[in-house]
Design an enzyme around this catalytic site. Structure first.
Site, PDB file in Angstrom:
ATOM      1  N   GLY A  20       0.014   7.090   1.488  1.00 37.82           N
ATOM      2  CA  GLY A  20      -0.254   6.472   2.389  1.00 37.82           C
ATOM      3  C   GLY A  20       0.024   6.819   3.864  1.00 37.82           C
ATOM      4  CG  ASP A  71      -5.168   2.866  -6.586  1.00 39.41           C
ATOM      5  OD1 ASP A  71      -4.069   3.032  -6.856  1.00 39.41           O
ATOM      6  OD2 ASP A  71      -5.207   2.261  -7.822  1.00 39.41           O
ATOM      7  CG  ASN A  98       4.372   6.373   3.525  1.00 33.61           C
ATOM      8  OD1 ASN A  98       5.412   5.406   3.740  1.00 33.61           O
ATOM      9  ND2 ASN A  98       3.774   6.060   3.579  1.00 33.61           N
ATOM     10  CB  SER A 151      13.114  -0.478   0.943  1.00 41.05           C
ATOM     11  OG  SER A 151      13.165  -1.699   1.854  1.00 41.05           O
ATOM     12  CE1 TYR A 164       8.740  -2.387  -1.216  1.00 45.36           C
ATOM     13  CE2 TYR A 164      10.802  -3.471  -0.108  1.00 45.36           C
ATOM     14  CZ  TYR A 164       9.612  -2.310  -0.081  1.00 45.36           C
ATOM     15  OH  TYR A 164      10.315  -1.975   0.789  1.00 45.36           O
ATOM     16  CB  ALA A 166      13.610  -4.314  -8.990  1.00 52.61           C
ATOM     17  CE  LYS A 168       9.466   1.320  -1.316  1.00 54.59           C
ATOM     18  NZ  LYS A 168       8.970   2.340  -1.298  1.00 54.59           N
TER      19      LYS A 168
END
Ligand SMILES: NC(=O)c1ccc[n+]([C@@H]2O[C@H](COP(=O)([O-])OP(=O)(O)OC[C@H]3O[C@@H](n4cnc5c(N)ncnc54)[C@H](O)[C@@H]3O)[C@@H](O)[C@H]2O)c1
Length: 269
Positions: A20, A71, A98, A151, A164, A166, A168
């Site tokens: 990323g 991907d 990332n 995060s 999201y 869960a 992280k």
């Protein structure tokens, strides 16, 4: 003391993979690590043209950078990322996991599609790329650094991001699991938990189909949120990049299996 500040943060001759890394936080990380001397392999789902701002800045500053459009949710492609880093630069010293997606959705609207896509990118790809890179590092017997971008939501849910959050939370625990097993090979594994950071992804958090009203409500909510932060500003990719440089460098040699929170004080509110 046996080291100098310059030698601690010098990444000359090292190679870093940044997933990323085309833009946003990953773009900032790629640029900062290149500035410290590392060769960079950017791995991103977008076409190379969309990464040219980041690539050009690295090249202009005298850095070496390669680009690979992948991907990462496609696990069958993971080995080709390691092969590309080895063929381009001969080695891998640093992996920055990332790449991640985050979309607002109340739990009452949870969809299997968003769940699977989020888990596949944020958690599954991170696990399998870490596995492949760790094996390459063990083969070379020189240790290494793995830095996962988790995060603040892995510690404190901000709402409407359950899938999201869960994923992280999983990233934080995978960080610890990997750290425990690979420390004996001289490989450290840590994660960074950013708070709110201004990036293209954060600007699109409501999804592509958000109405004008939803976007305006979001903007007003963000302005209110920033005022409540102890440091009273959103983070910049550079704030996360600086923490990444620390974890990639010898300055963090005795840290593993931990979370570095870079959130402007968000956890205090
Ligand atoms: N921006 C924030 O406020 C914030 C806060 C906490 C954590 N994070 C985390 O930081 C990381 C980066 O976020 P950002 O805000 O820079 O996001 P962003 O959307 O601005 O950038 C993410 C990058 O990852 C790439 N990417 C997405 N899916 C991919 C895939 N399947 N394969 C390869 N590349 C892919 C995108 O093309 C993009 O270049 C994410 O893991 C995110 O969860 C961001």
């Amino acid at each position: 003391m046996n080291s100098t500040v310059q030698s601690l943060f010098n990444l000359n001759g090292k190679t870093a993979i940044v997933t990323g890394g085309a833009m946003g936080i990953g773009g900032g990380i790629a640029k900062r690590l290149a500035e410290a001397g590392a060769n960079i392999l950017i791995v991103d789902i977008v076409e190379k043209g969309e990464a040219m701002d980041t690539i050009n800045e690295i090249v202009k500053a005298g850095g070496k950078v390669e680009y690979m459009q992948v991907d990462i949710a496609n696990i069958s492609k993971i080995d080709s990322i390691v092969e590309k880093a080895l063929s381009a630069f001969g080695d891998i010293d640093i992996l920055v996991n990332n790449a991640g997606i985050f979309k607002y959705l109340p739990v009452t609207y949870l969809t299997e599609e968003l769940w699977d896509r989020t888990m596949n990118i944020n958690l599954k790809a991170l696990a399998f790329l870490s596995k492949a890179v760790v094996n390459a590092m063990i083969a070379k017997q020189h240790g290494g650094r793995i830095i996962n971008i988790s995060s603040i939501d892995s510690l404190k849910p901000s709402g409407n991001l359950a899938t999201y959050d869960a994923s992280k939370g999983g990233v934080r625990m995978l960080t610890r699991s990997f750290a425990k097993e690979v420390g004996k090979h001289g490989i450290t594994v840590n994660d960074i938990a950013p708070g709110g950071v201004n990036t293209p992804g954060a600007a699109k958090i409501m999804g592509d189909n958000a109405s004008k009203e939803q976007m305006e409500a979001m903007k007003a909510g963000m302005e209110q949120f920033v005022k409540t932060l102890p440091l009273q500003r959103m983070g910049d990719p550079e704030d996360i990049a600086n923490a990444t440089l620390f974890l990639a460098s010898n300055a963090s040699a005795y840290m593993t299996g931990t979370t570095l929170v870079v959130d402007g004080g968000l956890l205090l509110i």
